[in-house]
Design a protein around this motif. Sequence first.
Motif, PDB file in Angstrom:
ATOM      1  N   LEU A 157     -14.254  -3.675  39.080  1.00 39.76           N
ATOM      2  CA  LEU A 157     -14.471  -4.065  37.654  1.00 39.76           C
ATOM      3  C   LEU A 157     -15.810  -4.445  37.101  1.00 39.76           C
ATOM      4  CD1 LEU A 157     -11.207  -6.224  37.242  1.00 39.76           C
ATOM      5  CD2 LEU A 157     -11.359  -3.794  37.002  1.00 39.76           C
ATOM      6  N   TRP A 158     -15.801  -4.403  35.819  1.00 44.86           N
ATOM      7  CA  TRP A 158     -17.286  -5.020  35.233  1.00 44.86           C
ATOM      8  C   TRP A 158     -18.550  -3.967  35.701  1.00 44.86           C
ATOM      9  CZ3 TRP A 158     -17.733 -10.956  35.514  1.00 44.86           C
ATOM     10  CH2 TRP A 158     -16.326 -11.708  34.880  1.00 44.86           C
ATOM     11  N   GLY A 159     -19.264  -4.523  36.109  1.00 50.21           N
ATOM     12  CA  GLY A 159     -20.415  -3.544  36.535  1.00 50.21           C
ATOM     13  C   GLY A 159     -20.122  -2.166  37.314  1.00 50.21           C
ATOM     14  N   GLY A 160     -18.857  -2.460  37.751  1.00 53.37           N
ATOM     15  CA  GLY A 160     -18.433  -1.326  38.784  1.00 53.37           C
ATOM     16  C   GLY A 160     -17.555  -0.221  37.841  1.00 53.37           C
ATOM     17  N   GLN A 161     -17.414  -0.550  36.575  1.00 55.92           N
ATOM     18  CA  GLN A 161     -16.783   0.389  35.587  1.00 55.92           C
ATOM     19  C   GLN A 161     -15.431   0.845  36.025  1.00 55.92           C
ATOM     20  OE1 GLN A 161     -19.792   3.439  35.947  1.00 55.92           O
ATOM     21  NE2 GLN A 161     -21.228   2.334  34.415  1.00 55.92           N
ATOM     22  N   LEU A 162     -14.676   0.231  36.764  1.00 50.66           N
ATOM     23  CA  LEU A 162     -13.327   0.856  36.949  1.00 50.66           C
ATOM     24  C   LEU A 162     -12.538   0.750  35.660  1.00 50.66           C
ATOM     25  CD1 LEU A 162     -11.477   1.784  38.830  1.00 50.66           C
ATOM     26  CD2 LEU A 162     -10.736  -0.319  39.591  1.00 50.66           C
ATOM     27  N   GLU A 163     -12.712  -0.319  34.900  1.00 53.19           N
ATOM     28  CA  GLU A 163     -11.908  -0.424  33.753  1.00 53.19           C
ATOM     29  C   GLU A 163     -12.051   0.821  32.548  1.00 53.19           C
ATOM     30  OE1 GLU A 163     -14.005  -2.480  34.897  1.00 53.19           O
ATOM     31  OE2 GLU A 163     -14.344  -4.157  33.224  1.00 53.19           O
ATOM     32  N   LYS A 164     -13.365   1.561  32.778  1.00 56.05           N
ATOM     33  CA  LYS A 164     -13.516   2.453  31.864  1.00 56.05           C
ATOM     34  C   LYS A 164     -12.858   3.739  32.375  1.00 56.05           C
ATOM     35  CE  LYS A 164     -18.064   0.046  31.146  1.00 56.05           C
ATOM     36  NZ  LYS A 164     -17.385  -0.654  29.813  1.00 56.05           N
ATOM     37  N   TRP A 165     -12.213   3.755  33.468  1.00 55.53           N
ATOM     38  CA  TRP A 165     -11.576   5.143  33.866  1.00 55.53           C
ATOM     39  C   TRP A 165     -10.196   5.202  33.654  1.00 55.53           C
ATOM     40  CZ3 TRP A 165     -14.180   9.418  34.904  1.00 55.53           C
ATOM     41  CH2 TRP A 165     -15.358   9.542  35.375  1.00 55.53           C
ATOM     42  N   GLN A 166      -9.546   4.370  32.791  1.00 59.80           N
ATOM     43  CA  GLN A 166      -7.997   4.178  32.851  1.00 59.80           C
ATOM     44  C   GLN A 166      -7.287   5.516  32.113  1.00 59.80           C
ATOM     45  OE1 GLN A 166      -6.656  -0.006  31.520  1.00 59.80           O
ATOM     46  NE2 GLN A 166      -8.927  -0.040  30.888  1.00 59.80           N
ATOM     47  N   THR A 167      -8.206   6.102  31.508  1.00 58.19           N
ATOM     48  CA  THR A 167      -7.470   7.610  30.933  1.00 58.19           C
ATOM     49  C   THR A 167      -7.722   8.648  31.782  1.00 58.19           C
ATOM     50  OG1 THR A 167      -9.551   7.996  29.632  1.00 58.19           O
ATOM     51  CG2 THR A 167      -7.891   6.581  28.649  1.00 58.19           C
ATOM     52  N   GLY A 168      -8.343   8.455  33.165  1.00 56.07           N
ATOM     53  CA  GLY A 168      -9.023   9.498  33.717  1.00 56.07           C
ATOM     54  C   GLY A 168     -10.341  10.075  33.541  1.00 56.07           C
ATOM     55  N   ALA A 169     -10.754   9.724  32.217  1.00 54.40           N
ATOM     56  CA  ALA A 169     -12.108  10.058  31.699  1.00 54.40           C
ATOM     57  C   ALA A 169     -12.924   8.950  31.553  1.00 54.40           C
ATOM     58  CB  ALA A 169     -12.036  10.912  30.664  1.00 54.40           C
ATOM     59  N   PHE A 170     -14.212   8.782  31.555  1.00 53.51           N
ATOM     60  CA  PHE A 170     -15.077   7.788  31.412  1.00 53.51           C
ATOM     61  C   PHE A 170     -15.207   7.376  29.930  1.00 53.51           C
ATOM     62  CE2 PHE A 170     -19.106   5.664  30.647  1.00 53.51           C
ATOM     63  CZ  PHE A 170     -19.102   4.709  31.701  1.00 53.51           C
ATOM     64  N   GLU A 171     -14.723   6.115  29.582  1.00 56.29           N
ATOM     65  CA  GLU A 171     -14.621   5.758  28.314  1.00 56.29           C
ATOM     66  C   GLU A 171     -15.599   4.671  28.163  1.00 56.29           C
ATOM     67  OE1 GLU A 171     -12.642   7.195  26.111  1.00 56.29           O
ATOM     68  OE2 GLU A 171     -11.220   8.280  27.250  1.00 56.29           O
ATOM     69  N   PRO A 172     -16.749   4.533  27.697  1.00 60.66           N
ATOM     70  CA  PRO A 172     -17.965   3.511  28.012  1.00 60.66           C
ATOM     71  C   PRO A 172     -17.319   2.233  27.221  1.00 60.66           C
ATOM     72  CG  PRO A 172     -18.632   5.400  26.764  1.00 60.66           C
ATOM     73  CD  PRO A 172     -17.334   5.975  27.027  1.00 60.66           C
ATOM     74  N   ASP A 173     -16.449   2.222  26.112  1.00 58.80           N
ATOM     75  CA  ASP A 173     -16.211   0.932  25.583  1.00 58.80           C
ATOM     76  C   ASP A 173     -14.900   0.473  25.865  1.00 58.80           C
ATOM     77  OD1 ASP A 173     -18.560   1.053  24.227  1.00 58.80           O
ATOM     78  OD2 ASP A 173     -17.769   2.448  22.543  1.00 58.80           O
ATOM     79  N   ALA A 174     -14.257   1.270  26.833  1.00 59.73           N
ATOM     80  CA  ALA A 174     -12.791   0.487  27.399  1.00 59.73           C
ATOM     81  C   ALA A 174     -12.782  -0.727  27.839  1.00 59.73           C
ATOM     82  CB  ALA A 174     -12.227   1.535  28.189  1.00 59.73           C
ATOM     83  N   ALA A 175     -11.812  -1.623  27.571  1.00 59.29           N
ATOM     84  CA  ALA A 175     -11.912  -2.913  28.213  1.00 59.29           C
ATOM     85  C   ALA A 175     -10.576  -3.018  29.221  1.00 59.29           C
ATOM     86  CB  ALA A 175     -11.553  -4.007  27.193  1.00 59.29           C
ATOM     87  N   GLY A 176     -10.507  -3.859  30.068  1.00 63.71           N
ATOM     88  CA  GLY A 176      -9.410  -3.947  31.028  1.00 63.71           C
ATOM     89  C   GLY A 176      -8.057  -4.417  30.396  1.00 63.71           C
ATOM     90  N   PRO A 177      -7.085  -4.383  31.129  1.00 60.33           N
ATOM     91  CA  PRO A 177      -5.807  -4.776  30.484  1.00 60.33           C
ATOM     92  C   PRO A 177      -5.665  -6.018  30.172  1.00 60.33           C
ATOM     93  CG  PRO A 177      -5.829  -4.279  32.921  1.00 60.33           C
ATOM     94  CD  PRO A 177      -6.971  -3.841  32.535  1.00 60.33           C
ATOM     95  N   SER A 178      -4.894  -6.579  29.299  1.00 58.12           N
ATOM     96  CA  SER A 178      -4.846  -7.898  29.162  1.00 58.12           C
ATOM     97  C   SER A 178      -4.089  -8.584  29.973  1.00 58.12           C
ATOM     98  CB  SER A 178      -4.150  -8.230  27.770  1.00 58.12           C
ATOM     99  OG  SER A 178      -2.855  -7.781  27.786  1.00 58.12           O
TER     100      SER A 178
END
Length: 327
Positions: A157-178
């Motif tokens: 997560l965070w610097g590792g960007q995992l939350e930005k891949w939830q749709t299968g594509a890189f979404e730079p502004d995506a946040a993690g689940p609530s």
Amino acid sequence: MTIESRGGAPLVTHIYTADPSAHVFEGKLYVYPSHDLDHEMTSNDNGDQYDMEDYHVLSLNEDLTQALDHGEALHLNDIPWAKKQLWAPDAAYKDGTYYLFFPARDYNDVFRIGVATGISPKGPFRAEPNYIPGSFSIDPAVFADDDGKAYVYFGGLWGGQLEKWQTGAFEPDAAGPSGDEPALGPRVAELTDDMLGFREKPREIRIVDEDGVPIRAGDEERRYFEGPWVHKHEGRYYLSYSTGTTHKIVYAVGDEPYGPFTFKGTILTPVVGWTTHHSIVRYRDKWYLFYHDSSLSGGADNKRCVKMTELHYEADGAIRTIDPYPE
Ligand code: FUB
């Protein structure tokens, strides 16, 4: 119960090291760490302070009392696709070739996972021209099962960007689940026969509680953050990882390499420094935990040192919790 063999001393003190992945190759214990640089960087949640540029390989002598640095095994300048930040690596062996798996940011500032090959566990390693197609995020850890199949686990997560891949594509502004939604799990993909690619689209791993309910994103004592490691003990698969914000190494157990994994407990209580990252390996009938802390630098988060200690199982397969700083 802790440090039996090394008393919690850093394996090496001439360089800063972190994120140790330990393996037995050719009858010897090798450690593949990150190489933290001795420089001042702005610290932020994006991990900019972890600005590493190369990898060194360490090996231990037979009684595990001395570590040897085999020198630079791979440098950023020799990885065509990588722009910066050589984070936590891992190594694997198959059919006469050694493989070094590593994450780095590409020239779009997206973390990807690459692989480099060599003929010795000590390196040097030669990077493939591109990152592994379909790879993303950080902290690759390779698990070779008894049936010859090899899997790579990854994600942070965070610097590792995992939350930005939830749709299968890189979404730079995506946040993690609530907080009350299921936490994001690490990803796993079986490797191809040549170990250079994914045989399948990465799958998300489910980590559940004792009732089979997914661990929630707000459950920071138990939810996955980064640094996955899988090992097998008495036929069961153990997935261990860092909880990030609560600074613990915890574990969950399952019956398949793909999980689901049921949360069990804590392996390592918090260390000095923000990050915690580990590996688990069997050597000559004993089990060892490799980990890091920031004690060598007096607490600088980005100047860490690799340590090791013996790890013990209870009769029911539970792992005994380790306090890295016993009185
Ligand atoms: O070393 C850089 C990052 O810090 C690793 O990839 C994470 O696991 C954390 O230890």
